[in-house]
Design a protein around this motif. Structure first.
Motif, short mmCIF file in Angstrom:
data_model
loop_
_atom_site.label_atom_id
_atom_site.label_comp_id
_atom_site.label_asym_id
_atom_site.label_seq_id
_atom_site.Cartn_x
_atom_site.Cartn_y
_atom_site.Cartn_z
N TYR A 17 9.41 40.36 69.24
CA TYR A 17 9.34 41.02 70.54
C TYR A 17 10.43 42.09 70.64
O TYR A 17 11.55 41.89 70.20
CB TYR A 17 9.52 40.00 71.67
N SER A 18 10.07 43.22 71.23
CA SER A 18 11.01 44.29 71.49
C SER A 18 11.41 44.24 72.97
O SER A 18 10.55 44.18 73.85
CB SER A 18 10.38 45.66 71.17
N ILE A 19 12.72 44.22 73.20
CA ILE A 19 13.26 44.09 74.56
C ILE A 19 13.80 45.43 75.02
O ILE A 19 14.52 46.11 74.28
CB ILE A 19 14.40 43.05 74.60
N ASP A 20 13.46 45.81 76.25
CA ASP A 20 13.96 47.08 76.79
C ASP A 20 14.72 46.80 78.08
O ASP A 20 14.26 47.10 79.17
CB ASP A 20 12.79 48.04 77.07
N ASP A 21 15.91 46.20 77.92
CA ASP A 21 16.73 45.92 79.10
C ASP A 21 18.16 45.63 78.64
O ASP A 21 18.36 44.79 77.75
CB ASP A 21 16.18 44.73 79.87
N PRO A 22 19.15 46.33 79.21
CA PRO A 22 20.54 46.12 78.76
C PRO A 22 21.05 44.72 79.06
O PRO A 22 22.03 44.29 78.45
CB PRO A 22 21.32 47.19 79.53
N ALA A 23 20.41 44.02 79.99
CA ALA A 23 20.87 42.66 80.30
C ALA A 23 20.75 41.74 79.09
O ALA A 23 21.45 40.73 79.01
CB ALA A 23 20.06 42.11 81.47
N ALA A 24 19.86 42.09 78.15
CA ALA A 24 19.66 41.25 76.97
C ALA A 24 20.66 41.54 75.87
O ALA A 24 20.77 40.78 74.90
CB ALA A 24 18.24 41.46 76.44
N GLU A 25 21.42 42.63 76.00
CA GLU A 25 22.29 43.08 74.92
C GLU A 25 23.32 42.03 74.51
O GLU A 25 23.47 41.70 73.34
CB GLU A 25 22.99 44.38 75.34
N GLY A 68 16.56 43.46 65.04
CA GLY A 68 16.02 42.13 65.25
C GLY A 68 17.00 41.01 64.99
O GLY A 68 17.82 41.07 64.07
N GLY A 69 16.92 39.99 65.82
CA GLY A 69 17.70 38.77 65.62
C GLY A 69 16.82 37.56 65.83
O GLY A 69 15.85 37.60 66.59
N VAL A 70 17.15 36.46 65.15
CA VAL A 70 16.34 35.25 65.20
C VAL A 70 16.94 34.27 66.21
O VAL A 70 18.13 33.93 66.13
CB VAL A 70 16.25 34.57 63.82
N ILE A 112 16.38 44.86 70.31
CA ILE A 112 16.37 46.04 71.17
C ILE A 112 16.34 47.28 70.30
O ILE A 112 17.09 47.37 69.32
CB ILE A 112 17.61 46.07 72.09
N ASN A 113 15.47 48.23 70.64
CA ASN A 113 15.45 49.51 69.94
C ASN A 113 16.60 50.38 70.45
O ASN A 113 16.92 50.36 71.64
CB ASN A 113 14.12 50.22 70.16
N THR A 114 17.21 51.14 69.56
CA THR A 114 18.40 51.91 69.92
C THR A 114 18.07 53.19 70.70
O THR A 114 18.98 53.83 71.23
CB THR A 114 19.19 52.29 68.66
N TRP A 115 16.81 53.58 70.79
CA TRP A 115 16.43 54.80 71.50
C TRP A 115 16.33 54.51 72.99
O TRP A 115 15.60 53.60 73.40
CB TRP A 115 15.09 55.32 70.97
N ASP A 116 17.06 55.29 73.82
CA ASP A 116 17.06 54.95 75.24
C ASP A 116 17.02 56.13 76.19
O ASP A 116 17.07 55.95 77.40
CB ASP A 116 18.30 54.10 75.57
N ALA A 117 16.98 57.36 75.71
CA ALA A 117 16.93 58.52 76.62
C ALA A 117 15.92 59.53 76.10
O ALA A 117 15.81 59.74 74.89
CB ALA A 117 18.31 59.16 76.75
#
Length: 462
Positions: A65-73, A349-351, A372-377
């Motif tokens: 799964y790809s996460i798009d939220d800084p709260a998950a960082e 990715g992390g397990v 999380i993908n590093t592209w954000d802007a």
């Protein structure tokens, strides 16, 4: 009335059936049916609407799964996290699992041990004068250059100087005479694709080695020859003089305690430096320069800041890294470029380990791969890093992951930032770069690193 309803129902069923047949036949007959993509995308745009509508969590494989939220960082990458790197990284390293390196080591504790061995060795010098000389020469001819290629020549020679106290010679003509760029690109293509099916890496890597393929084999031969040459030069200086490059210091560590810091550690550290260092730095530098070239008003703002801060009697080449750190607009330009175009283009990715993890209200069981993908802007706006709103700055900084985060932060981060902070001021202060085809959109290729392909410019002296 009932008969009318029955007729209407039959008509609706017939219309749906015919429409379904049409959609299926169209998909089968589609001349572009060989183009890869999600299965349901062949039939409807509803899958796209669903992915867009659902928001910050998207499935990209049955168990990833790809996460798009800084709260998950912090949960995934924060200091002290117990997440392993995902199996994708296996294909980037030695197929022998006992010979891991700093980039591909998946276990957090082992990675931390390896990182401590070399963390204090990452400092750098640059090759500004030679690069400026080459740009002066090409400016006199009016010949266009591929900016990303030239910056990779610069970065490759830079990492050679840092690692082995020698240039590899790429800046002599700004050509890849050794074929290293081609081999590095081939290796990255392999890693990005085989990483998805990493269980075949031991077999695929052996097969390619037997076929005499380039890629990693060529890189390993090149690094092995450079390391052997460095050892010979050190032996010839035994008893006189000192050396402070990267390899001399890790060889000293190996000599002092060969069991703790093995020769395999020496080799893997060198190939990680040379393999990853040049591409990441050149792509990042290219991102900064491209967006400044595309935004003349921002380029003018940066030049104004440099004019204001340049002390009398000093040249722009005299700017130290510390000086550059005190230039807020320069740093904003760099950070924004790495937000719009970070070097890496796949999720980090992390397990999830035993006990699972809850992120954004979704529970992920042990064994799930999340990242999380590093592209954000999407737009280049350096000014957003200069606002006085601490809460807003914290929010946008939460998305800033061009070098990873936490214990897995890229160990070469400081080298890359130093190179950019030293070189960008010189380039924008000394030269004008004009795109040969300004009407063209930027073309890129994502093979783990997202390399720009068409930043073709004519260079002139300001």
């Amino acid at each position: 009335m009932a008969q009318l309803a029955s007729v209407a129902l039959v008509a609706i069923v017939a219309i749906v059936a015919l429409a379904s047949i049409y959609v299926v036949v169209r998909a089968i007959a589609d001349p572009l049916r060989g183009v890869p993509g999600p299965f349901w995308a062949r039939f409807s745009r509803l899958w796209y609407l669903r992915e867009v509508y659902e928001g910050p969590i998207v499935r990209i494989t049955p168990n990833e799964y790809s996460i798009d939220d800084p709260a998950a960082e912090k949960t995934i990458y924060g200091l002290g996290t117990k997440f392993y790197k995902s199996p994708w990284y296996i294909a980037s390293g030695n197929p022998d699992p006992t010979n891991s390196d700093l980039f591909t080591e998946r276990h957090p504790a082992q990675h931390a041990l390896m990182r401590r061995k070399v963390a204090n060795l990452y400092s750098a010098n640059t090759l500004l004068r030679l690069f400026v000389q080459r740009l002066n020469e090409v400016a006199a001819t009016g010949r266009p250059i591929n900016v990303q290629h030239w910056l990779q020549c610069y970065a490759f020679d830079g990492i050679g100087y840092i690692t082995l106290s020698k240039r590899f010679g790429f800046l002599d003509r700004c050509e890849d005479a050794r074929g290293m760029f081609t081999s590095l690109h081939s290796y990255l293509k392999y890693a990005s694709r085989i990483g998805v099916v990493s269980e075949v890496h031991p077999i695929a890597s052996k097969l390619l080695a037997k076929l005499g393929s380039g890629g990693m084999s060529h890189m390993m031969s090149f690094v092995g020859a450079q390391l052997q040459d460095r050892q010979q030069r050190l032996a010839e200086k035994e008893g006189g003089g000192t050396d402070d490059d990267f390899v001399s210091r890790i060889l000293a560590q190996h000599k002092a305690d060969p069991e703790k810091f093995t020769f395999t550690d020496v080799f893997s550290t060198c190939i990680t430096n040379i393999g990853a260092g040049s591409d990441k730095t050149s792509i990042s530098l290219s991102a900064v320069m491209y967006h400044l070239i595309r935004n003349p008003n921002m380029l003018a703002e940066l030049r104004s800041e440099l004019d204001e801060k340049l002390q009398p009697g000093k040249t722009i080449e005299d700017f130290s890294f510390q000086d550059a750190q005190r230039l807020p607009y320069l740093q904003a330009c760099i950070k924004e470029a790495l937000s719009v175009h970070p070097a890496t283009g796949l999720p980090l990715g992390g397990v999830v380990l035993s006990g699972g993890a809850e992120i954004l209200g979704v529970f992920f069981p042990a064994g799930t791969v999340i990242g999380i993908n590093t592209w954000d802007a999407a737009l280049y706006r350096p000014e957003r890093w200069l606002i006085n709103d601490k809460q807003q700055l914290s929010r946008i900084d939460g998305y800033y992951l061009p070098f990873g985060h936490g214990s897995r932060t890229c160990i070469g981060k400081n080298i890359s930032l130093l190179e950019m902070s030293k070189l960008v001021p010189v380039l924008v202060y000394r030269f004008d770069f004009d795109l040969v085809r300004p009407e063209e959109e930027l073309e890129c290729q994502n093979v783990w690193f997202v390399k720009q392909k068409n930043i073709n410019c004519r260079v002139s002296l300001r």
